[in-house]
Design a protein around this motif. Structure first.
Motif, short mmCIF file in Angstrom:
data_model
loop_
_atom_site.label_atom_id
_atom_site.label_comp_id
_atom_site.label_asym_id
_atom_site.label_seq_id
_atom_site.Cartn_x
_atom_site.Cartn_y
_atom_site.Cartn_z
N LEU A 295 24.38 38.98 36.66
CA LEU A 295 23.82 40.28 37.05
C LEU A 295 22.94 40.12 38.28
O LEU A 295 22.10 39.22 38.36
CB LEU A 295 23.01 40.87 35.89
CG LEU A 295 23.81 41.37 34.68
CD1 LEU A 295 22.88 41.88 33.60
CD2 LEU A 295 24.82 42.42 35.09
N GLY A 296 23.16 40.98 39.25
CA GLY A 296 22.42 40.93 40.50
C GLY A 296 22.97 39.96 41.51
O GLY A 296 22.37 39.79 42.59
N LYS A 297 24.09 39.33 41.21
CA LYS A 297 24.70 38.36 42.11
C LYS A 297 26.10 38.85 42.54
O LYS A 297 26.76 39.58 41.80
CB LYS A 297 24.82 37.00 41.45
CG LYS A 297 23.47 36.39 41.06
CD LYS A 297 23.68 35.05 40.38
CE LYS A 297 22.35 34.42 39.96
NZ LYS A 297 22.56 33.11 39.28
N HIS A 298 26.54 38.40 43.67
CA HIS A 298 27.87 38.75 44.17
C HIS A 298 28.92 37.86 43.51
O HIS A 298 28.80 36.63 43.50
CB HIS A 298 27.94 38.59 45.69
CG HIS A 298 27.07 39.57 46.44
ND1 HIS A 298 27.40 40.89 46.63
CD2 HIS A 298 25.85 39.39 47.03
CE1 HIS A 298 26.45 41.49 47.33
NE2 HIS A 298 25.49 40.60 47.58
N SER A 299 29.95 38.47 43.01
CA SER A 299 31.08 37.75 42.42
C SER A 299 32.26 37.85 43.40
O SER A 299 32.70 38.96 43.75
CB SER A 299 31.47 38.33 41.07
OG SER A 299 30.39 38.22 40.15
N ASN A 300 32.73 36.69 43.81
CA ASN A 300 33.81 36.66 44.78
C ASN A 300 35.11 37.14 44.14
O ASN A 300 35.50 36.68 43.06
CB ASN A 300 33.97 35.24 45.33
CG ASN A 300 34.94 35.18 46.49
OD1 ASN A 300 35.38 36.21 46.98
ND2 ASN A 300 35.26 33.97 46.93
N LEU A 301 35.80 38.07 44.85
CA LEU A 301 37.07 38.63 44.34
C LEU A 301 38.24 38.37 45.30
O LEU A 301 39.30 38.93 45.12
CB LEU A 301 36.94 40.14 44.11
CG LEU A 301 35.91 40.57 43.07
CD1 LEU A 301 35.88 42.10 42.98
CD2 LEU A 301 36.24 39.97 41.70
N THR A 302 38.03 37.52 46.27
CA THR A 302 39.07 37.30 47.27
C THR A 302 40.35 36.76 46.64
O THR A 302 41.47 37.17 47.01
CB THR A 302 38.59 36.32 48.34
OG1 THR A 302 37.37 36.80 48.91
CG2 THR A 302 39.61 36.13 49.42
N ASP A 303 40.21 35.89 45.67
CA ASP A 303 41.38 35.28 45.05
C ASP A 303 41.80 35.96 43.74
O ASP A 303 42.67 35.45 43.04
CB ASP A 303 41.11 33.80 44.77
CG ASP A 303 40.81 33.03 46.05
OD1 ASP A 303 41.36 33.42 47.10
OD2 ASP A 303 40.04 32.05 46.00
N PHE A 304 41.18 37.11 43.44
CA PHE A 304 41.47 37.75 42.15
C PHE A 304 42.05 39.18 42.35
O PHE A 304 42.03 39.98 41.42
CB PHE A 304 40.21 37.83 41.30
CG PHE A 304 39.65 36.50 40.93
CD1 PHE A 304 40.11 35.80 39.81
CD2 PHE A 304 38.65 35.89 41.72
CE1 PHE A 304 39.58 34.56 39.47
CE2 PHE A 304 38.15 34.66 41.37
CZ PHE A 304 38.59 33.99 40.25
N CYS A 305 42.54 39.42 43.52
CA CYS A 305 43.06 40.76 43.81
C CYS A 305 44.53 40.67 44.22
O CYS A 305 44.98 39.68 44.82
CB CYS A 305 42.27 41.44 44.93
SG CYS A 305 40.54 41.80 44.47
N VAL A 306 45.26 41.69 43.89
CA VAL A 306 46.68 41.84 44.26
C VAL A 306 46.79 43.07 45.14
O VAL A 306 46.31 44.16 44.79
CB VAL A 306 47.56 41.98 43.00
CG1 VAL A 306 49.01 42.18 43.41
CG2 VAL A 306 47.40 40.74 42.11
N TYR A 307 47.51 42.91 46.29
CA TYR A 307 47.66 44.01 47.25
C TYR A 307 49.12 44.40 47.34
O TYR A 307 50.00 43.56 47.61
CB TYR A 307 47.15 43.59 48.64
CG TYR A 307 45.71 43.10 48.62
CD1 TYR A 307 44.66 44.00 48.73
CD2 TYR A 307 45.43 41.74 48.48
CE1 TYR A 307 43.33 43.55 48.72
CE2 TYR A 307 44.11 41.29 48.48
CZ TYR A 307 43.07 42.22 48.60
OH TYR A 307 41.77 41.77 48.58
N LEU A 308 49.39 45.62 47.13
CA LEU A 308 50.76 46.12 47.12
C LEU A 308 50.97 47.15 48.25
O LEU A 308 50.04 47.82 48.66
CB LEU A 308 51.10 46.78 45.78
CG LEU A 308 50.95 45.88 44.57
CD1 LEU A 308 51.21 46.68 43.30
CD2 LEU A 308 51.88 44.67 44.65
#
Length: 308
Positions: A295-308
């Motif tokens: 909580l209060g920290k940035h969670s990296n999502l670069t490798d956890f996203c799918v782009y269609l």
């Protein structure tokens, strides 16, 4: 001395009088007019008697020449077929073959109205054909410059579950969530800018929507980029027992809630005004885990996203 008789006196007078010249012949001039034939007899009038002194004036050659020329002129004017004037008149009004040929050439050279209409239609067809071809080329070229959308990270500011009552008065657990999503957007287009909108950013716990947010509409110029920060909130969301196993009242660090972040970025490029438009859609789906320890920290999502 004896008196002379009347016969002697008469004879003496005739001998003394010089012989007169023979009488000139009289002329009759007839004019072929539509009126009645006028006869001019100089000898029938009293003025033309042999003894009258004006006889030579009426029968003089000068007067005859004037009358005869006038009669001939009137006759030639009334009957042009038998005069030279008619031939001259024919020459004046005779069509010139050179002039006719020149007129025909001018008529052939002058374009007809139907020909002008056909040329105009051909010009319009060619213009629309070239314009359509040019528009298709621009449209096809723009498709190779798709905008780039990358979800960088998410930061959960707060997470809370507490007992409450829904709108119908049913008691249930209520969830409140506050987070911020950062998105990087880049327009690689070299000859057009884009207008960007999106569907709401939604966080789902399986089928239950627990939070949502909206990207503000913006314009991205050619070959530029920006980072977008969007707040995703959920306030007093009824759980109805879906998260009853979670007990955050004791230890927040042990909380781990799987969530899904979904949204669609829509980009519209006006390449040639509003006549040629190109649209780009980017569907994004990210797997997010809400951890109490982050909580209060940035969670990296670069490798956890799918782009269609």
């Amino acid at each position: 001395m004896h008196a002379k008789s009347d016969s002697e006196v008469t004879m003496s007078v005739e001998q003394s009088t010089p012989p007169r010249s023979p009488r000139r012949p009289l002329y009759y001039v007839q004019s072929p007019s539509n009126h009645d034939v006028e006869k001019m007899s100089y000898g029938s009038s009293p003025m033309g008697s042999p003894g009258h002194p004006n006889a030579y004036y009426h029968c003089s050659p000068i007067h005859h020449s004037r009358e005869s020329s006038t009669s001939r002129f009137s006759a030639s004017f009334k009957n042009p077929r038998n005069s030279n004037n008619h031939l001259s008149w024919k020459r004046l009004h005779r069509p010139n073959p050179d002039e006719d040929s020149d007129a025909d050439d001018l008529n052939d050279a002058a374009p007809s109205p139907g020909h002008n209409v056909r040329l105009y239609l051909c010009f319009l067809l060619l213009f629309f054909a070239f314009f359509t071809l040019f528009s298709l080329i621009l449209w096809g070229a723009s498709k190779s410059y798709k905008p780039h959308v990358v979800v960088k990270n998410i930061k959960f500011e707060s997470f809370n579950i507490q007992a409450g009552v829904d709108n119908s008065g049913v008691p249930t657990d209520m969830l409140s969530l506050n987070s911020t999503v950062r998105i990087h957007y880049r327009n690689p287009g070299t000859f057009f800018g884009v207008h960007v909108t999106s569907t709401p950013l939604e966080l789902h716990y399986y089928q239950l929507k627990v939070a949502s947010g909206q990207i503000k509409k913006f314009y991205q110029a050619r070959k530029t980029h920006r980072t977008i920060s969007t707040v995703v909130l959920g306030s007093q969301v009824a759980l109805y027992g879906t998260m009853s196993v979670l007990d955050v009242r004791g230890n927040h660090e042990k909380v781990a809630v799987p969530l899904n972040l979904t949204f669609v970025v829509r980009s519209r490029a006006y390449i040639l005004g509003k006549l040629v438009k190109s649209k780009f859609y980017r569907r994004v789906r990210c797997s997010v885990t809400l951890r109490g320890s982050n909580l209060g920290k940035h969670s990296n999502l670069t490798d956890f996203c799918v782009y269609l």
